[in-house]
Enzyme design. Structure first.
Site, short mmCIF file in Angstrom:
data_model
loop_
_atom_site.label_atom_id
_atom_site.label_comp_id
_atom_site.label_asym_id
_atom_site.label_seq_id
_atom_site.Cartn_x
_atom_site.Cartn_y
_atom_site.Cartn_z
N THR A 144 -13.28 4.91 14.88
CA THR A 144 -14.46 4.87 15.75
C THR A 144 -14.21 3.80 16.80
O THR A 144 -14.07 2.62 16.48
CB THR A 144 -15.72 4.54 14.93
OG1 THR A 144 -15.82 5.53 13.91
CG2 THR A 144 -16.95 4.58 15.80
N GLY A 169 -25.77 -0.20 4.24
CA GLY A 169 -24.69 -1.17 4.37
C GLY A 169 -23.45 -0.38 4.71
O GLY A 169 -23.53 0.75 5.17
N LEU A 192 -33.29 10.31 4.17
CA LEU A 192 -34.67 9.81 4.14
C LEU A 192 -34.91 9.13 2.80
O LEU A 192 -36.03 9.11 2.31
CB LEU A 192 -35.65 10.97 4.31
CG LEU A 192 -36.04 11.40 5.71
CD1 LEU A 192 -37.18 12.40 5.67
CD2 LEU A 192 -36.43 10.23 6.62
N GLY A 211 -35.38 2.47 0.46
CA GLY A 211 -34.86 1.43 -0.43
C GLY A 211 -34.40 0.21 0.34
O GLY A 211 -35.00 -0.14 1.38
N LYS A 270 -20.01 10.47 18.22
CA LYS A 270 -19.84 9.70 16.99
C LYS A 270 -20.89 8.59 16.87
O LYS A 270 -21.55 8.42 15.85
CB LYS A 270 -18.43 9.10 16.97
CG LYS A 270 -18.19 8.06 15.91
CD LYS A 270 -18.18 8.69 14.53
CE LYS A 270 -18.21 7.61 13.47
NZ LYS A 270 -17.98 8.13 12.15
N GLU A 325 -14.71 11.04 13.23
CA GLU A 325 -14.76 11.34 11.81
C GLU A 325 -16.20 11.24 11.33
O GLU A 325 -16.91 10.31 11.69
CB GLU A 325 -13.90 10.28 11.10
CG GLU A 325 -13.75 10.49 9.65
CD GLU A 325 -13.35 11.90 9.35
OE1 GLU A 325 -12.23 12.28 9.70
OE2 GLU A 325 -14.18 12.65 8.76
N ARG A 331 -18.29 10.72 4.71
CA ARG A 331 -18.95 9.62 4.00
C ARG A 331 -18.07 9.18 2.85
O ARG A 331 -17.50 10.03 2.15
CB ARG A 331 -20.29 10.10 3.41
CG ARG A 331 -21.37 10.39 4.41
CD ARG A 331 -22.43 11.28 3.78
NE ARG A 331 -21.86 12.56 3.35
CZ ARG A 331 -22.44 13.41 2.51
NH1 ARG A 331 -23.61 13.12 1.98
NH2 ARG A 331 -21.86 14.55 2.18
N CYS A 336 -19.82 1.14 8.62
CA CYS A 336 -20.03 1.97 9.81
C CYS A 336 -21.35 1.74 10.53
O CYS A 336 -21.36 1.46 11.73
CB CYS A 336 -19.92 3.44 9.42
SG CYS A 336 -18.38 3.78 8.57
N LYS A 338 0.84 -1.20 0.00
CA LYS A 338 0.00 0.00 0.00
C LYS A 338 0.88 1.26 0.00
O LYS A 338 0.64 2.21 -0.73
CB LYS A 338 -0.84 -0.01 1.29
CG LYS A 338 -2.29 0.28 1.09
CD LYS A 338 -2.91 0.32 2.48
CE LYS A 338 -4.36 0.11 2.49
NZ LYS A 338 -4.97 0.28 3.79
C1 UGA Z 1 -21.47 6.96 7.36
C2 UGA Z 1 -21.88 8.34 7.90
O1 UGA Z 1 -22.79 8.96 6.98
C3 UGA Z 1 -20.65 9.23 8.07
O2 UGA Z 1 -21.04 10.46 8.64
C4 UGA Z 1 -19.65 8.51 8.99
O3 UGA Z 1 -18.45 9.26 9.12
C5 UGA Z 1 -19.31 7.15 8.41
O4 UGA Z 1 -20.52 6.39 8.25
C6 UGA Z 1 -18.35 6.46 9.36
O5 UGA Z 1 -18.75 6.21 10.49
O6 UGA Z 1 -17.19 6.26 9.00
P1 UGA Z 1 -20.80 5.96 4.96
O7 UGA Z 1 -21.02 4.64 5.62
O8 UGA Z 1 -19.54 6.21 4.21
O9 UGA Z 1 -20.89 7.15 6.07
O10 UGA Z 1 -21.98 6.22 3.92
P2 UGA Z 1 -23.43 6.88 3.98
O11 UGA Z 1 -23.51 7.89 2.92
O12 UGA Z 1 -23.82 7.28 5.34
O13 UGA Z 1 -24.35 5.64 3.54
C7 UGA Z 1 -24.47 4.50 4.38
C8 UGA Z 1 -25.50 3.56 3.79
O14 UGA Z 1 -26.82 4.09 3.94
C9 UGA Z 1 -25.35 3.29 2.30
O15 UGA Z 1 -25.56 1.93 2.06
C10 UGA Z 1 -26.44 4.12 1.66
O16 UGA Z 1 -26.87 3.59 0.43
C11 UGA Z 1 -27.52 4.04 2.72
N1 UGA Z 1 -28.47 5.18 2.70
C12 UGA Z 1 -28.04 6.44 2.93
C13 UGA Z 1 -29.82 4.93 2.50
O17 UGA Z 1 -30.26 3.77 2.31
N2 UGA Z 1 -30.71 5.97 2.52
C14 UGA Z 1 -30.29 7.24 2.74
O18 UGA Z 1 -31.15 8.14 2.77
C15 UGA Z 1 -28.92 7.48 2.94
#
Ligand code: UGA
Length: 454
Positions: free
Chosen positions: A120, A280, A273, A276, A227, A156, A159, A283, A35
């Site tokens: 975390t 996943g 909101l 679907g 967090k 952190e 996303r 986090c 890496k």
């Molecule tokens: C999430 C948090 O949003 C971040 O703030 C945090 O820093 C991060 O976890 C972490 O703890 O490291 P992440 O997992 O990268 O970020 O992605 P998200 O955008 O939150 O999406 C998580 C999942 O929720 C995805 O599968 C997404 O498709 C789903 N999702 C998101 C929904 O089904 N509906 C929504 O309205 C939003």
């Protein structure tokens, strides 16, 4: 400032590259020599939009090494951003964190160092890391560690897929420490972000609405809990709209309209909101499990968080149930899955709904056809058992299929020539797992349009 970042995963790499871009001298340390080599040559081990460009812009102030001795001595701030994967009992595996803290403790040099937990970590880990650092420092240096370093938590909130924008233009920065000197150092480190005084990268201009960023300076335990509270709330919000979505399906309501009409209430807000298949990634699943486990240590239960987890699992099963209702027999059917990454703009497959759904369909005797525009290579490496089901193009997924399920909302899929693809299918049927296709248009193109919920 001189900064060291331990761990070059999504969080560590984004932190290191952004801080170097802002003018700090950053050394990233990772035990994975391959890496480090890749990063030294300007490549990146993860797919994250704009990462390569920012790496190039920050290159002068950014170096990569496998050696703690090259990275830690002299650093005013050392971030620990190593992985903390879930153990089967819901607790995070802290073995990497322990190893990193020991190595940092051995190499802390002269001058005050702030050691920051960026991973975390369970509530109370700040104290635990402090004890490990102290022990390693005193063993190596043969003197007491008083005043040499202080541990802080700096959770952190980035996303994946928009990690750089989230880091440069955050909603807030949270720092926790029981030592005011450590909080001062971190305030200085983040000043350019807090006051938004840096010149934005050309490829990521500052959004108009971004002004001064609030900083929450608090104690260690509060920062650690913030967090978990934030991630659990977001997970609950998604599961809530999915639960309403299932009811919408029953009463004949349109969940997209319901989500819009609900989210326009400023107290609720429209983000997270999107109904679907559910969440996943590395986090939400891990952090909600850890929160429940931590609460259990205090004989406290968290029924709302628990329910959000159950609803999320139910959404994945609902895909298979919907296909069963529709096709009656899954044995021998060809079902195409569009998208493997847990969300668009990342190649991360951790806790991806697609993988779960593919396994369930295979268990029902279906033949699955899998595709992802970016994560396919990683998928072939991480899941060699499922790799034979991979298709090299999205078109192949439709070929002779009984149904296609849209799982990840990649722009690539929205832009497909859906009309032409319908003609390739045995029976044109699409299950829109993200409510992102226009149902009326799909019907016009000859598809039977399905969704989970209304
Ligand atoms: C999430 C948090 O949003 C971040 O703030 C945090 O820093 C991060 O976890 C972490 O703890 O490291 P992440 O997992 O990268 O970020 O992605 P998200 O955008 O939150 O999406 C998580 C999942 O929720 C995805 O599968 C997404 O498709 C789903 N999702 C998101 C929904 O089904 N509906 C929504 O309205 C939003």
């Amino acid at each position: 400032m001189k900064v060291c970042v331990v761990g070059t995963g999504y969080v560590g790499l984004t932190t290191g590259v952004c801080l170097a871009f802002l003018g700090h001298e950053v050394t990233c340390v990772d035990y994975d020599a391959a890496k480090v080599e890749l990063l030294r040559s300007g490549g990146t081990p993860i797919y994250e939009p704009h990462m390569t460009e920012l790496l190039a812009e920050a290159a002068e102030r950014l170096s990569f090494t496998t050696s703690y001795a090259d990275a830690v001595p002299g650093a005013e701030v050392v971030f620990i951003a190593v992985q903390t994967p879930s153990l089967p009992d819901g607790n995070p595996d802290l073995a990497y964190l322990r190893a990193a803290a020991e190595s940092v403790g051995q190499h802390i040099g002269a001058g005050f160092t702030v050691v920051v937990n960026k991973s975390t970590v369970p509530i109370g880990s700040g104290n635990w890391v402090d004890a490990i650092l102290r022990e390693a420092f005193e063993r190596t240096h043969a003197r007491r560690a008083d005043g040499e370093f202080s541990v802080a938590s700096n959770p952190e909130f980035l996303r994946e897929g928009v990690a750089i924008a989230d880091t440069l233009y955050p909603d807030r920065i949270v720092v926790g420490s029981d030592n005011p000197r450590a909080l001062d150092v971190l305030n200085g480190l983040y000043r350019a972000i807090l006051n938004q005084t840096f010149t934005p990268p050309t490829f990521l201009p500052r959004p108009d609405e971004v002004g001064a960023v609030p900083m929450v300076s608090t104690d260690l335990a509060s920062a650690e809990l913030i967090k978990y509270a934030a991630n659990a709330f977001l997970a609950i919000k998604i599961s809530y709209i999915n639960e309403i979505g299932r009811l919408a399906g029953k009463v004949g309501a349109d969940i997209i309209e319901v989500a819009r009409g609900t989210g326009l209430d400023a107290r609720i807000g429209p983000r997270f909101l999107e109904p679907g298949i559910g969440w996943g990634g590395s986090c939400f699943g891990k952090d909600t499990a850890a929160l429940i486990t931590t609460a259990g240590d205090y004989h406290h239960d968290m029924p709302i968080v628990q329910a959000a987890r159950e609803v999320n699992l139910r959404q994945r099963r609902a895909v298979v149930d919907r296909l069963l209702d529709e096709l009656r027999i899954l044995k021998g059917r060809r079902i195409g899955l569009l998208g493997l990454a847990f969300k668009p703009d990342t190649d991360d497959l951790r806790d991806s709904p697609a993988v779960d759904i593919a396994e369930q369909l295979i268990a029902h005797g279906a033949r699955v056809a899998l595709h992802d525009p970016v994560a396919a290579q990683r998928f072939a490496r991480e899941r060699p058992d499922l790799a034979p089901h991979l298709c090299s193009t999205a078109e192949e997924v439709f070929d002779d299929s009984d149904a296609v399920v849209l799982i990840t909302k990649w722009a690539h899929y929205l832009d497909l020539d859906w009309g032409k693809l319908a003609g390739l299918m045995r029976t044109p049927r699409v299950l829109d797992g993200r409510h992102c296709l226009d149902a009326a248009r799909m019907t016009r193109l000859g598809y039977r349009y399905l969704s989970v919920g209304g």
